[in-house]
Motif scaffolding. Structure first.
Motif, PDB file in Angstrom:
ATOM      1  N   PRO A 774       0.843  -1.195   0.000  1.00 42.65           N
ATOM      2  CA  PRO A 774       0.000   0.000   0.000  1.00 42.65           C
ATOM      3  C   PRO A 774       0.885   1.255   0.000  1.00 42.65           C
ATOM      4  O   PRO A 774       1.936   1.292   0.657  1.00 42.65           O
ATOM      5  N   LEU A 775       0.507   2.259  -0.757  1.00 42.68           N
ATOM      6  CA  LEU A 775       1.255   3.518  -0.761  1.00 42.68           C
ATOM      7  C   LEU A 775       0.295   4.685  -0.892  1.00 42.68           C
ATOM      8  O   LEU A 775      -0.795   4.560  -1.455  1.00 42.68           O
ATOM      9  N   GLU A 776       0.737   5.820  -0.346  1.00 47.49           N
ATOM     10  CA  GLU A 776      -0.067   7.036  -0.373  1.00 47.49           C
ATOM     11  C   GLU A 776       0.728   8.121  -1.078  1.00 47.49           C
ATOM     12  O   GLU A 776       1.928   8.303  -0.811  1.00 47.49           O
ATOM     13  N   LEU A 777       0.084   8.870  -1.966  1.00 47.42           N
ATOM     14  CA  LEU A 777       0.684  10.030  -2.600  1.00 47.42           C
ATOM     15  C   LEU A 777      -0.029  11.275  -2.088  1.00 47.42           C
ATOM     16  O   LEU A 777      -1.267  11.293  -2.039  1.00 47.42           O
ATOM     17  N   ALA A 778       0.752  12.266  -1.704  1.00 44.57           N
ATOM     18  CA  ALA A 778       0.179  13.498  -1.171  1.00 44.57           C
ATOM     19  C   ALA A 778       1.028  14.669  -1.641  1.00 44.57           C
ATOM     20  O   ALA A 778       2.202  14.520  -2.003  1.00 44.57           O
ATOM     21  N   CYS A 779       0.443  15.857  -1.633  1.00 47.15           N
ATOM     22  CA  CYS A 779       1.178  17.063  -2.042  1.00 47.15           C
ATOM     23  C   CYS A 779       1.061  18.126  -0.964  1.00 47.15           C
ATOM     24  O   CYS A 779       0.166  18.101  -0.117  1.00 47.15           O
ATOM     25  N   SER A 780       1.986  19.105  -1.019  1.00 49.70           N
ATOM     26  CA  SER A 780       2.023  20.154  -0.015  1.00 49.70           C
ATOM     27  C   SER A 780       2.642  21.405  -0.609  1.00 49.70           C
ATOM     28  O   SER A 780       3.449  21.335  -1.546  1.00 49.70           O
ATOM     29  N   SER A 781       2.279  22.540  -0.044  1.00 51.85           N
ATOM     30  CA  SER A 781       2.897  23.803  -0.448  1.00 51.85           C
ATOM     31  C   SER A 781       3.998  24.233   0.512  1.00 51.85           C
ATOM     32  O   SER A 781       4.823  25.078   0.170  1.00 51.85           O
ATOM     33  N   ASP A 782       4.020  23.670   1.729  1.00 52.81           N
ATOM     34  CA  ASP A 782       4.981  24.118   2.729  1.00 52.81           C
ATOM     35  C   ASP A 782       5.808  23.000   3.363  1.00 52.81           C
ATOM     36  O   ASP A 782       6.661  23.269   4.214  1.00 52.81           O
ATOM     37  N   GLY A 783       5.551  21.752   3.004  1.00 55.73           N
ATOM     38  CA  GLY A 783       6.303  20.645   3.570  1.00 55.73           C
ATOM     39  C   GLY A 783       5.840  20.228   4.950  1.00 55.73           C
ATOM     40  O   GLY A 783       6.428  19.314   5.552  1.00 55.73           O
ATOM     41  N   ARG A 784       4.772  20.861   5.445  1.00 53.90           N
ATOM     42  CA  ARG A 784       4.240  20.508   6.768  1.00 53.90           C
ATOM     43  C   ARG A 784       2.847  19.900   6.677  1.00 53.90           C
ATOM     44  O   ARG A 784       2.587  18.843   7.236  1.00 53.90           O
ATOM     45  N   GLN A 785       1.965  20.571   5.973  1.00 53.29           N
ATOM     46  CA  GLN A 785       0.606  20.082   5.802  1.00 53.29           C
ATOM     47  C   GLN A 785       0.465  19.436   4.420  1.00 53.29           C
ATOM     48  O   GLN A 785       0.673  20.106   3.409  1.00 53.29           O
ATOM     49  N   TYR A 786       0.121  18.141   4.393  1.00 53.95           N
ATOM     50  CA  TYR A 786      -0.010  17.406   3.139  1.00 53.95           C
ATOM     51  C   TYR A 786      -1.470  17.050   2.875  1.00 53.95           C
ATOM     52  O   TYR A 786      -2.218  16.712   3.799  1.00 53.95           O
ATOM     53  N   ALA A 787      -1.858  17.135   1.610  1.00 46.55           N
ATOM     54  CA  ALA A 787      -3.203  16.750   1.186  1.00 46.55           C
ATOM     55  C   ALA A 787      -3.101  15.502   0.323  1.00 46.55           C
ATOM     56  O   ALA A 787      -2.313  15.467  -0.633  1.00 46.55           O
ATOM     57  N   PRO A 788      -3.878  14.451   0.625  1.00 44.08           N
ATOM     58  CA  PRO A 788      -3.830  13.227  -0.187  1.00 44.08           C
ATOM     59  C   PRO A 788      -4.214  13.513  -1.636  1.00 44.08           C
ATOM     60  O   PRO A 788      -5.069  14.353  -1.924  1.00 44.08           O
ATOM     61  N   LEU A 789      -3.595  12.777  -2.535  1.00 47.47           N
ATOM     62  CA  LEU A 789      -3.923  12.886  -3.954  1.00 47.47           C
ATOM     63  C   LEU A 789      -4.786  11.684  -4.342  1.00 47.47           C
ATOM     64  O   LEU A 789      -4.315  10.534  -4.316  1.00 47.47           O
ATOM     65  N   PRO A 790      -6.039  11.919  -4.692  1.00 45.38           N
ATOM     66  CA  PRO A 790      -6.910  10.801  -5.072  1.00 45.38           C
ATOM     67  C   PRO A 790      -6.669  10.388  -6.521  1.00 45.38           C
ATOM     68  O   PRO A 790      -6.043  11.106  -7.303  1.00 45.38           O
ATOM     69  N   GLY A 791      -7.190   9.233  -6.863  1.00 42.73           N
ATOM     70  CA  GLY A 791      -7.155   8.786  -8.257  1.00 42.73           C
ATOM     71  C   GLY A 791      -5.815   8.266  -8.710  1.00 42.73           C
ATOM     72  O   GLY A 791      -5.440   8.426  -9.879  1.00 42.73           O
ATOM     73  N   VAL A 792      -5.042   7.648  -7.809  1.00 43.82           N
ATOM     74  CA  VAL A 792      -3.744   7.085  -8.191  1.00 43.82           C
ATOM     75  C   VAL A 792      -3.960   5.879  -9.102  1.00 43.82           C
ATOM     76  O   VAL A 792      -4.721   4.960  -8.786  1.00 43.82           O
ATOM     77  N   GLN A 793      -3.293   5.904 -10.259  1.00 43.02           N
ATOM     78  CA  GLN A 793      -3.426   4.846 -11.255  1.00 43.02           C
ATOM     79  C   GLN A 793      -2.207   3.926 -11.188  1.00 43.02           C
ATOM     80  O   GLN A 793      -1.061   4.387 -11.268  1.00 43.02           O
ATOM     81  N   ARG A 794      -2.468   2.607 -11.070  1.00 39.49           N
ATOM     82  CA  ARG A 794      -1.382   1.635 -10.964  1.00 39.49           C
ATOM     83  C   ARG A 794      -1.153   0.957 -12.308  1.00 39.49           C
ATOM     84  O   ARG A 794      -2.105   0.574 -12.995  1.00 39.49           O
ATOM     85  N   ASP A 795       0.131   0.823 -12.673  1.00 36.57           N
ATOM     86  CA  ASP A 795       0.493   0.125 -13.912  1.00 36.57           C
ATOM     87  C   ASP A 795       1.369  -1.064 -13.526  1.00 36.57           C
ATOM     88  O   ASP A 795       2.553  -0.911 -13.205  1.00 36.57           O
ATOM     89  N   ASP A 796       0.777  -2.280 -13.558  1.00 34.62           N
ATOM     90  CA  ASP A 796       1.523  -3.460 -13.126  1.00 34.62           C
ATOM     91  C   ASP A 796       2.681  -3.785 -14.054  1.00 34.62           C
ATOM     92  O   ASP A 796       3.732  -4.282 -13.624  1.00 34.62           O
ATOM     93  N   ALA A 797       2.521  -3.486 -15.345  1.00 36.38           N
ATOM     94  CA  ALA A 797       3.565  -3.852 -16.319  1.00 36.38           C
ATOM     95  C   ALA A 797       4.863  -3.089 -16.057  1.00 36.38           C
ATOM     96  O   ALA A 797       5.960  -3.654 -16.159  1.00 36.38           O
ATOM     97  N   SER A 798       4.751  -1.825 -15.753  1.00 35.37           N
ATOM     98  CA  SER A 798       5.950  -1.007 -15.532  1.00 35.37           C
ATOM     99  C   SER A 798       6.258  -0.794 -14.052  1.00 35.37           C
ATOM    100  O   SER A 798       7.188  -0.074 -13.714  1.00 35.37           O
ATOM    101  N   VAL A 799       5.504  -1.416 -13.191  1.00 30.02           N
ATOM    102  CA  VAL A 799       5.653  -1.277 -11.739  1.00 30.02           C
ATOM    103  C   VAL A 799       5.674   0.194 -11.361  1.00 30.02           C
ATOM    104  O   VAL A 799       6.605   0.692 -10.728  1.00 30.02           O
TER     105      VAL A 799
END
Length: 831
Positions: A774-799
């Motif tokens: 399991p992995l989570e992707l999130a973004c931030s403008s200040d490096g302190r408060q992070y917002a999750p990024l929804p809609g992560v697409q997985r590609d098994d062929a290219s890992v």
């Protein structure tokens, strides 16, 4: 070398004014945007041109916009030459013109100069006449693929933005910046002073020349050496003289003691022809791979800040008073070094560091910027991609290095010549050539001045850190290179975006708050807000663009000097404005200004945090703001925050200057200053532009580009052979591996400012047997408060996984493993 007495020699005067004259030409210019070479002729009508004083910028008024005027600008000035000066040597000294200049005197070309950050001299002896003379300077700041810098995150406003002087000397004289003083052997008991002095003979016959050099401290002559040599017609020689000082007064940031070398030049008849003064200091230092930095034999921890040169409204056109103010602000928070980012600064900055007591890191303008490389603008490859451009570009770097060292080599505050900043932001196909140029520059710096190390600044990628005497690590470099085995320095850390009042914190990252013995020191990014082509990267200072401190400055001052921060502004009850200045007298020669501070206060005079629009207006006298006779400061423009605003005022006319501050619903305030100088204010025309006619928008890449390439990467932990930096190095065989596979490990890429991007792509290093964690992707403008990024697409062929990014932009992208960690091979972020 010879030292002897000559009874014919007259006493060397205690002032250099007797034989040589240096006259500032900062006043009385006119300026126009555009290319008008015909304006070199005396009959040209410039009545519609703007009035201008030097220092001057194409961009004035400039307030941290990401865009700026690119093109030509032309300057005209009339100056007078007395009959007594004819037959002497007359030259013009320009401390800085960005970035290409053609200089004409009385319609004739006197000389050219390329390079926007170094001083130059032009001989005009054969072009002047008695009485009135016309000086015309044609300037452009066009991006030039063969001229350093090709890239950088600052702005590149054109103009004659540093002082201009007329220098009058005898044909027999000390050459321009012709002294070089070192103390190759020094201790607290004695010091060997070595003086190299270049003396030029511009006469058509040989001359027997005697050089008398005296070393003085607080008016007492401690050393005198005389030497005679024959100089050919139109020739030049270098005198080498040495002498010992007993019990020298050592220069140190805590005790910045300065000596004067007085160089007196006599002809064969014993007549004094020139007197030249050089201030220098006696100190010794070393950067050690395992023990850090030593000054005068004692270990010394360096804590400093990077500093760009521009100020609110005036842009790069800063007075010497403004430079001194910047040095004082860094000193007053307890720091002890300024890194002159990322180009040679006005020599007066180093002079102020000498006087006030700060170390100075002097840097060349071989510079790169992250993101998509776009040829034709200052976001290009740091090293030329076209082979046809390379020889001239390398020559420009070598020439700028020579000019930087020549004009700054006697300053005891300077302990480093840095040849670059982040040159690894070059295209992959020219990386070997970029490294080879770095090696050339390091070697040339050693030849020009062996008394200081040649550093490679911003050396945290592509092997640049091994190429010089000292490695300067930016961004994540402090974490990547632990005890590298050669002298090292954290040349940038922090990078916190903010506005006043700001966060009361130092901005430390990756354990940089502690100085291991092997680390020579560290420098905050950055000291001051500044103009930048790279979005909000300019708002990373601990002091804002208007020279008012943020919370970080107060944190350092309290931590280093034990001075508690002031109480916060009150939230209600403002009834009046309060207006004050850091000085009540200013010179009118373009070297001086007054820093005006206005604030909203209550009946007890306590500052109140009130959103306001405040107008400052010159109601009497010749004072000007960068916008003319008045300026508006407001909360909306970020120029009036936390109940306070500031701006610098200057005057090119003498007399009383009265400034009034007003704001709706508040009691007004007035302030009186006195300007002193030659020409009195009598209502002269002041015609200043509202701004340049157009501003160039930074270009975008034609195709999507990976803007994460070579960017800093931070992580929770890393295996020794697989550091986090591997995920942005574009190499297929490398990866980041956490120190363990435990839950909660994370990796974050820093784009060094808010960037617009559409897609992030993360490639893992997994075997089919391991399966996806399991992995989570999130973004931030200040490096302190992070917002999750929804809609992560997985590609098994290219890992790999990919995710769409928010339209408002991001600075940090973080990958976190909530259960078990995996290795990450690559992270790309596409613009």
């Amino acid at each position: 070398m010879s030292s002897h007495s000559n009874e014919q020699l007259k006493d060397c005067p205690r002032s250099s004014a007797g034989q040589r004259q240096q006259q500032l030409l900062n006043r009385g210019w006119v300026f126009a945007y555009g290319d008008m070479p015909e304006a070199k002729e005396a009959a040209y009508d410039d009545s519609n041109w703007y009035t201008a004083g030097i220092p001057h910028s194409f961009g004035t008024p400039y307030f941290m916009e990401n865009t700026f005027y690119v093109g030509y600008g032309c300057y005209r000035k009339r100056f007078s030459v007395s009959k007594e000066w004819l037959g002497r040597r007359l030259s013009l000294e320009f401390q800085g013109v960005f970035q290409e200049a053609e200089v004409y005197v009385n319609g004739a070309l006197a000389g050219r100069h390329q390079g926007g950050y170094t001083a130059f001299e032009i001989d005009i002896s054969s072009l002047v006449r008695e009485g009135g003379n016309l000086l015309f300077v044609r300037v452009n700041n066009l991006w030039n693929p063969r001229l350093a810098p090709r890239a950088g995150e600052h702005v590149f406003n054109g103009g004659i933005y540093r002082d201009v002087s007329l220098i009058v000397t005898d044909p027999l004289h000390v050459a321009w910046y012709g002294t070089y003083v070192t103390t190759p052997q020094a201790s607290s008991e004695e010091a060997l002073v070595e003086m190299r002095t270049e003396v030029a003979n511009r006469k058509g016959v040989p001359v027997d020349c005697t050089l008398v050099s005296t070393v003085e401290y607080e008016g007492r002559v401690l050393l005198e050496i005389r030497q005679t040599r024959r100089i050919d017609a139109y020739g030049q020689v270098e005198f080498l003289q040495q002498g010992m000082l007993a019990s020298p007064q050592l220069w140190h940031p805590d005790t910045p003691r300065l000596y004067i070398l007085r160089s007196c030049v006599y002809d064969g008849e014993g007549e004094l022809r020139d007197t030249y003064e050089t201030r220098f200091g006696v100190r010794w230092f070393r950067f050690d791979a395992h023990e850090g930095f030593f000054l005068n034999g004692e270990h010394y921890d360096i804590l400093g800040a990077n500093a760009h040169q521009d100020h609110a409204g005036w842009g790069d056109a800063v007075t010497r008073a403004g430079m001194a103010r910047d040095v004082r602000l860094i000193k007053e928070c307890g720091m002890n070094l300024i890194r002159g980012s990322h180009y040679p600064h006005h020599p007066h900055v180093a002079a102020e560091c000498d006087r006030q007591g700060l170390l100075f890191w002097s840097e060349l303008c071989y510079w790169g910027i992250g993101g998509a490389n776009v040829e034709g603008y200052w976001s290009s490859s740091a090293y030329p991609v076209r082979e046809a451009d390379r020889a001239e570009f390398e020559d420009s770097c070598m020439r700028a290095l020579e000019e930087m060292i020549r004009t700054n080599r006697n300053h005891p505050s300077i302990v480093v010549w840095s040849v670059s900043n982040e040159p690894f932001f070059s295209e992959p196909e020219v990386m070997d050539a970029a490294r080879a140029l770095t090696v050339r520059l390091v070697g040339h710096a050693r030849t020009l001045d062996s008394s200081r190390p040649a550093a490679v600044g911003g050396a945290q990628r592509e092997g640049f850190d091994t190429l010089g005497d000292l490695a300067g690590y930016n961004g994540d470099g402090a974490a990547l290179y632990r005890d590298p085995g050669f002298p090292s320095f954290v040349s940038e850390y922090g990078s916190v975006i903010g506005d006043r009042p700001g966060v009361y914190a130092p901005g430390y990252t990756d354990g940089v708050e502690t100085n291991p013995r092997w680390r020579s020191g560290k420098a905050l990014w950055c000291g001051f807000h500044h103009g930048s082509i790279a979005g909000d990267m300019g708002r990373m200072g601990m002091i804002d663009y208007y020279r008012l401190p943020l919370g970080a400055w107060y944190w350092y001052r309290n931590e280093r000097l034990g001075i508690a921060p002031p109480p916060p502004a009150r939230r209600a009850g403002a009834c009046a404005l309060e207006l004050r200045s850091d000085r009540r007298e200013i010179a009118t020669d373009g070297t001086d200004d007054a820093h005006l501070i206005v604030q909203t206060v209550d009946e007890q005079g306590r500052r109140v945090d009130l959103p306001a629009v405040v107008t400052l207006e010159v109601v009497e006298g010749g004072g000007i703001f960068p916008t003319g006779r008045s300026i508006e400061l407001s909360t909306a423009s970020l120029s009036f925050l936390d109940g306070m605003g500031a701006i610098e005022l200057r005057s090119y006319y003498a007399g009383r200057v009265v400034v009034q501050a007003s704001s709706a619903g508040l009691r007004a305030a007035t302030l009186e200053l006195e300007a002193y100088g030659e020409e009195a204010w009598a209502g002269q025309r002041v015609h200043m532009p509202e701004g340049p006619p157009s501003r160039l928008t930074p270009p975008r890449a034609d195709a999507p580009a990976d803007i994460a390439l070579h960017r800093p990467v931070f992580c929770s932990s890393q295996a020794a052979d697989s550091p986090a930096m591997h995920v942005t190095d574009a190499r297929a065989a490398t990866c980041w591996r956490p120190a363990s596979g435990a839950a909660g490990e994370w990796l974050a890429v820093d784009l060094e400012g808010t960037k617009q991007a559409s897609l992030a792509h993360v490639t893992l290093d997994l075997t089919p047997e391991e399966g996806w964690p399991p992995l989570e992707l999130a973004c931030s403008s200040d490096g302190r408060q992070y917002a999750p990024l929804p809609g992560v697409q997985r590609d098994d062929a290219s890992v790999s996984v990919s995710v769409a990014l928010p339209a408002e932009g991001l600075r940090y992208l973080r990958i976190r493993f909530p259960q078990r960690a995996a290795a990450v091979r690559a992270v790309s972020i596409w613009s």
